[in-house]
Design an enzyme around this catalytic site. Structure first.
Site, PDB file in Angstrom:
ATOM      1  N   ASP A 178       0.840  -1.203   0.000  1.00 49.63           N
ATOM      2  CA  ASP A 178       0.000   0.000   0.000  1.00 49.63           C
ATOM      3  C   ASP A 178       0.880   1.260   0.000  1.00 49.63           C
ATOM      4  O   ASP A 178       2.102   1.178   0.151  1.00 49.63           O
ATOM      5  CB  ASP A 178      -0.894  -0.041   1.248  1.00 49.63           C
ATOM      6  CG  ASP A 178      -2.005   0.989   1.182  1.00 49.63           C
ATOM      7  OD1 ASP A 178      -2.415   1.351   0.062  1.00 49.63           O
ATOM      8  OD2 ASP A 178      -2.466   1.444   2.252  1.00 49.63           O
ATOM      9  N   GLU A 216       2.669   5.081  -3.964  1.00 48.00           N
ATOM     10  CA  GLU A 216       2.709   6.051  -5.087  1.00 48.00           C
ATOM     11  C   GLU A 216       4.102   6.666  -5.265  1.00 48.00           C
ATOM     12  O   GLU A 216       4.436   6.984  -6.404  1.00 48.00           O
ATOM     13  CB  GLU A 216       1.667   7.158  -4.853  1.00 48.00           C
ATOM     14  CG  GLU A 216       0.235   6.682  -4.978  1.00 48.00           C
ATOM     15  CD  GLU A 216      -0.206   5.728  -3.857  1.00 48.00           C
ATOM     16  OE1 GLU A 216       0.372   5.826  -2.754  1.00 48.00           O
ATOM     17  OE2 GLU A 216      -1.083   4.899  -4.097  1.00 48.00           O
ATOM     18  N   ASP A 246      -9.033   4.407  -2.071  1.00 52.79           N
ATOM     19  CA  ASP A 246      -9.945   4.863  -1.021  1.00 52.79           C
ATOM     20  C   ASP A 246     -11.199   5.526  -1.599  1.00 52.79           C
ATOM     21  O   ASP A 246     -11.328   6.760  -1.619  1.00 52.79           O
ATOM     22  CB  ASP A 246      -9.210   5.828  -0.085  1.00 52.79           C
ATOM     23  CG  ASP A 246      -8.051   5.137   0.602  1.00 52.79           C
ATOM     24  OD1 ASP A 246      -8.006   3.887   0.594  1.00 52.79           O
ATOM     25  OD2 ASP A 246      -7.190   5.847   1.151  1.00 52.79           O
TER      26      ASP A 246
HETATM   27  C1  GLC Z   1      -4.684   3.567   2.800  1.00 50.24           C
HETATM   28  C2  GLC Z   1      -5.261   2.414   2.004  1.00 50.24           C
HETATM   29  C3  GLC Z   1      -6.383   1.767   2.778  1.00 50.24           C
HETATM   30  C4  GLC Z   1      -5.849   1.316   4.135  1.00 50.24           C
HETATM   31  C5  GLC Z   1      -5.252   2.494   4.887  1.00 50.24           C
HETATM   32  C6  GLC Z   1      -4.596   2.074   6.191  1.00 50.24           C
HETATM   33  O1  GLC Z   1      -5.607   4.581   2.924  1.00 50.24           O
HETATM   34  O2  GLC Z   1      -5.707   2.819   0.746  1.00 50.24           O
HETATM   35  O3  GLC Z   1      -6.919   0.695   2.067  1.00 50.24           O
HETATM   36  O4  GLC Z   1      -6.889   0.759   4.886  1.00 50.24           O
HETATM   37  O5  GLC Z   1      -4.277   3.117   4.083  1.00 50.24           O
HETATM   38  O6  GLC Z   1      -3.565   1.183   5.969  1.00 50.24           O
END
Ligand code: GLC
Length: 768
Positions: free
Chosen positions: A378, A381, A487
Site C-alpha cells: 500500500d 505512489e 480509497d
Molecule cells: C490507505 C489504504 C487503505 C488502508 C489504509 C490504512 O488509505 O488505501 O486501504 O486501509 O491506508 O492502511
C-alpha cells in the site's frame, strides 16, 4: 537486425521500428543524438524477435507533421510537435520544466477508452488526464485526477459511415509525468499527448477488435499474473479490525456460523508494532505464526499490508539493515532522504536498483516462511506526507509569521494542502550507479516494488502461487500485482464509478481489479451495502474494505433482512467460481479482460459504446446492477449481435427477452442478470471456502442451436499448472429438436477435474 526508418530535420528526429505486423515503435527526439535511457517498461520485456512478420510500415511528412502508413492506408496522423508545454495544458511547477508534446488527429466521432485507473466516464473524451501517481488523501471525487495509478495507454475506436470500425492502441512508454488531452482543450479532432521529457516514445498497436488491441498491448507490457483460486473468493478487510488475535478468530468463526462463504482475512496497519513494517504488535498478536496456522486450519488465507516507509529508528532491524545496504532514496546532497508516513519519519527504499529489490524481497522471509498467503503493498505512489526538510521550512515559516503577528488559521489549511505532494530533490540511483531524479521514475515506484515482492514468493514460498496486491502502479504492474481502486467512498456515486474504472483498467491490461465493496470512506447505509455486494459478485476481485472509525459493513451488519440477500449473492459468487476461474486463466494467458464493456462483445451495436451501467462478465453473462437508491425497476439495454436480434434469458425467471430496451424488475433481492443466446457457463454449488471444492459441475446455458462452454481447472494454489498439471476442455451442447446432445473435448487432462457429477440446466421459460 530490424531496419529502422526515420524522418528528420536539422534538429529533430523521428525513428520508427516495426515490432511486428501490428505494432510500431516510434521515438521522437528533440536532439538527434540523444541517447534514450533504457528504462521503458516495454524494453524491459525484450519483445523483439527475429522471425515475425513486420508488415509494410512507413513514415510520411516532416517531423512536425507526420503520418504513419501501413500498406496503402494512413493509420495515424500526428501534428504540432513542440518541445515545450502545450497550450492545452495548465501551467506546471518549475521542476517539471522540460516538455514535448504532439497531437494525434482523430475523427470527431471516434471514441477513446483505456487510460487505466481514471475517474470519469467510460468513454474518455472531453477531459484532460494527468499521469502522476497520487494518493488523493483518503478519498476522491468522481472526477478527481490524477489518482493512484498511471497507465498511459488508450484505445481509439474510429468509425465512419459505411466502413468497418478501426481499432488502434497508443501506448506512451514513459514513466515521467505525462498528460493526455482527449478532444478537450486541444479540440474535438485531436488528442494531445505530452510528457515531461525531451523525447516521446510511443507504441502504435493495431488490431481488428478491441480485444485484439488489448491482447497485443499485454504482449508488450506483460501478461497478467494468475492469482490463486482463493483470491477469487470473498475477502474481508477493515482498517482496525481484527485488532487482536481473538477478534481474528471471532471474525473467522462468524462467517462460518452465519453460513457466508469467505476465503481471506486481511490485516491492515493495526497489526504492526507502531507501524514498523515486518513487525507485529506482540501484545495484540502474541504469536502470529500460530495464528496464521490456526486460521489456515479454519480454511482462511491471511494477507498482511506492508507500506514502503521504513521507520527511522536506531535498533529497528529493517532500518538498520537498510542503512547498511544503502537502500534508501537520497536527497540532492547524497544523504538518505527522510519523509513522513504512518510510523513517523521514514526512509524509502530505492526500488529502481536490483540490489535494493533483493533486499526488500529478503525482508519477506519470516512472513512468507510461516505461511502468510498474500502481501498487500500500500501507499506506494509513494506517499510522503512531508519531507523532513519541508517540515523544517514550514515550521520556520510559521514561526516567522507568528513572531511578526501575521499568522492566520488559513496558514494551517495551506499546510494541509501541501501534504502528500511529492517533495522535490529526491534522487534514485540505477544499476549502473547513475543518479536519476525521482521525477523521471515516480510513476514506476510501485511497479519496481511489487516486482520484488512477487519475487519473494519464488524464494520463500515456492510452492505457493504469489498473491501481491498494490494500490499504485504503472503499465506492466499486471505481471506482479492485483490492484484495487483505492480509497473510494460509501455512496451511490462511487459504486457506479467503480464500473467504468474497472472496465477501463481491464482494457489497459489489468483484468483482475476491484473496488472496496461497501466503500472505504464514510458511513454505509444497509441498502447500498446490499447493492454493492450484488455488484461485487460479478467483478473480478471481491473484497469488502472500509476505513477505521466507520460503521462495520460485514454482510451481517444490518440485520437479517439484508444478511439473507447478502448471503445469497456471496454464495452465487462461489457457484460462479468455475466460470470466473476459467476467465481469469484466459486473462492470464492472453490479457483478455474478465469484466468487459458491452461494446467489446458487441462492436457492431452502436448503442453499446456509451453504456457504463451494464457490463459483460466474460462473453456469456450481462450484468445490469442497480446503482440507484430504491430502484425497484431498472432500464436495461440488451445488445444486438452482428446487427441481428438475439434472445437473452433472464437469469432469475428464465424469461426470454429480445435485443433492445426493457424495463425489468429489480427489487432489493434481484440484480438483473441475463444469459446471452447460445452461450453458457460452468458453475458449481457453494461451499464455505475454496478449500472445499464441491463435486458437482453445473452447465447452465441459453441454448438455441449450439453452445461451447470452456472450462479450466487446476490445484488453484501452486505453479504446477505451468508444467501442464491442469485440466482444459470444452463442453459442446448441440440442439437436436427437443433434445440436446452434449460432448466434451478435452484439450489437456493434466489435472483431475473437481466434479463427479454433471448437471445440465438448459430450461428457459416456455422452451425446453
Ligand atoms: C490507505 C489504504 C487503505 C488502508 C489504509 C490504512 O488509505 O488505501 O486501504 O486501509 O491506508 O492502511
Amino acid at each position: 537486425m530490424v531496419e529502422n526508418f526515420f524522418l528528420e530535420d536539422s534538429e529533430t528526429k523521428i525513428e520508427a521500428e516495426p515490432i511486428d505486423a501490428g505494432v510500431l515503435r516510434i521515438l521522437i527526439k528533440k536532439d538527434k543524438d540523444l541517447e534514450v535511457e533504457d528504462r521503458g517498461i516495454v524494453r524491459a520485456e525484450k519483445i523483439r524477435s527475429e522471425d515475425i512478420e513486420r508488415g509494410e510500415w512507413s513514415l510520411e511528412g516532416s517531423p512536425e507533421n507526420f503520418s504513419i502508413v501501413r500498406g496503402n492506408s494512413k493509420l495515424a496522423n500526428f501534428k504540432d510537435l513542440q518541445f515545450s508545454l502545450p497550450e492545452w495544458s495548465e501551467p506546471e511547477e518549475e521542476r517539471f520544466d522540460e516538455w514535448v508534446s504532439v497531437k494525434q488527429e482523430v475523427k470527431t466521432e471516434s471514441r477513446i477508452y483505456g487510460l487505466g485507473e481514471k475517474t470519469g466516464h467510460l468513454e474518455k473524451s472531453d477531459a484532460r488526464y494527468e499521469m502522476w501517481n497520487k494518493d488523493p488523501g483518503g478519498f476522491y471525487t468522481p472526477k478527481e485526477d490524477p489518482i493512484y495509478m498511471s497507465i498511459p495507454f488508450y484505445i481509439l475506436v474510429a468509425s465512419s459511415e459505411g466502413s468497418p470500425k478501426e481499432f488502434l492502441g497508443v501506448y506512451l512508454d514513459q514513466t515521467q509525468k505525462s498528460k493526455f488531452d482527449i478532444k478537450y482543450k486541444s479540440g474535438a479532432e485531436n488528442i494531445g499527448i505530452a510528457a515531461n521529457s525531451e523525447y516521446l516514445l510511443l507504441y502504435l498497436i493495431l488490431g481488428d477488435s478491441v480485444r485484439g488491441v488489448v491482447e497485443k498491448y499485454t504482449d508488450l507490457t506483460g501478461k497478467p499474473l494468475f492469482p490463486p483460486l482463493w483470491a477469487l473468493g470473498n475477502q474481508q478487510c477493515k482498517w482496525g479490525k481484527p485488532k487482536n488475535e481473538e477478534e481474528a478468530y471471532e471474525l473467522a468463526k462468524e462467517f462460518r456460523s452465519r453460513d457466508i462463504p469467505c476465503d481471506v482475512l486481511y490485516f491492515d496497519i493495526q497489526y504492526m508494532d507502531n507501524y514498523k513494517i515486518f513487525t507485529w504488535d506482540r501484545e495484540c498478536f502474541p504469536d502470529p505464526e500460530e495464528m496464521v496456522k490456526n486460521l489456515h486450519d479454519m480454511d482462511y488465507k491471511v494477507v498482511t499490508i506492508i507500506d514502503p516507509g521504513v521507520k527511522v529508528e536506531k535498533g529497528y532491524e529493517v532500518f538498520e539493515s537498510g542503512l547498511e545496504n544503502d537502500v534508501f532514496l537520497k536527497d540532492e546532497e547524497g544523504e538518505p532522504f527522510e519523509g513522513t508516513l504512518w510510523p513517523g519519519l521514514c526512509g524509502y527504499p530505492d526500488f529502481l536498483r536490483k540490489n535494493v529489490r533483493e533486499w526488500w524481497r529478503d525482508l519477506h522471509e519470516d512472513f512468507l516462511g510461516y505461511g502468510i498467503d498474500g502481501i498487500w503493498d500500500d501507499m506506494n505512489e509513494p506517499v510522503i506526507w512531508f519531507g523532513k526538510k519541508e517540515i523544517k521550512e514550514i515550521v520556520n515559516d510559521l514561526m516567522e509569521k507568528v513572531e511578526k503577528n501575521e499568522f492566520h488559521l488559513s496558514d494551517l489549511v495551506e499546510i494541509n494542502e501541501l501534504s502528500g505532494r511529492t517533495p522535490e530533490g529526491i534522487v534514485h540511483e540505477n544499476d549502473e550507479g547513475d543518479k536519476v531524479s525521482h521525477e523521471k521514475v515516480h510513476n514506476a515506484y510501485a511497479f519496481y516494488e511489487t516486482m520484488s515482492t512477487y519475487d519473494a514468493f519464488d524464494k520463500f514460498a515456492p510452492d505457493k502461487r504469489p498473491f501481491v496486491m498494490s494500490r499504485s502502479g504503472f503499465a506492466g504492474i499486471q505481471k506482479y500485482a492485483t490492484t484495487w481502486t483505492g480509497d473510494n467512498s460509501s455512496n451511490w456515486d462511487h459504486m457506479g464509478l467503480s464500473i467504468p474504472i474497472i472496465l477501463n483498467s481491464g482494457l489497459s491490461g489489468l483484468p483482475f481489479t476491484g473496488a472496496d465493496i461497501g466503500g472505504f470512506h464514510g458511513e454505509i447505509e444497509p441498502e447500498l451495502l446490499t447493492r454493492w455486494i450484488q455488484l461485487g459478485v460479478f467483478l473480478p476481485f471481491y473484497r469488502n474494505h472500509s476505513a477505521v472509525g466507520t460503521v462495520d459493513q460485514e454482510p451481517w451488519a444490518f440485520g437479517e433482512k439484508f444478511e439473507k440477500i447478502n448471503r445469497k449473492y456471496i454464495k452465487l459468487r462461489y457457484k460462479l467460481l468455475p466460470y470466473l476461474y476459467t476467465l481469469t486463466h484466459r486473462a492470464h494467458e492472453k490479457g483478455t479482460p474478465i469484466a468487459r464493456p458491452l461494446f467489446m462483445e458487441f462492436p457492431d451495436d452502436e448503442e453499446t459504446y456509451l453504456i457504463q451501467d451494464e457490463f459483460m462478465l466474460g462473453s456469456s453473462i450481462l450484468v445490469a446492477p442497480v446503482l440507484e437508491k430504491s430502484e425497484n425497476k431498472r432500464h436495461v439495454y440488451l445488445p444486438y449481435e452482428n446487427g441481428e436480434k438475439i434472445e437473452w434469458e433472464n437469469w432469475w425467471s428464465g424469461e426470454i427477452l429480445e435485443s433492445g430496451h426493457h424495463l425489468v424488475d429489480s427489487p432489493l433481492d434481484t440484480l438483473p442478470l441475463f444469459l446471452r443466446e447460445d452461450r453458457g457457463i460452468p458453475m458449481t454449488t457453494s461451499t464455505h471456502s475454496t478449500e472445499e471444492m464441491p463435486d458437482k459441475l453445473i452447465l447452465r446455458g441459453n441454448l438455441k442451436d449450439k453452445i461451447t462452454i470452456p472450462i479450466y481447472y487446476d490445484d488453484g494454489k501452486s505453479e504446477k499448472y505451468k508444467e501442464g498439471e491442469y485440466f482444459y476442455g470444452e463442453f459442446i451442447i448441440q440442439r437436436d429438436g427437443e433434445k440436446a446432445e452434449i460432448s466434451l473435448n478435452v484439450e489437456n487432462d493434466g489435472y483431475e477435474p473437481f466434479w463427479e457429477e454433471i448437471e445440465i440446466q438448459l430450461e428457459r421459460e416456455g422452451k425446453k
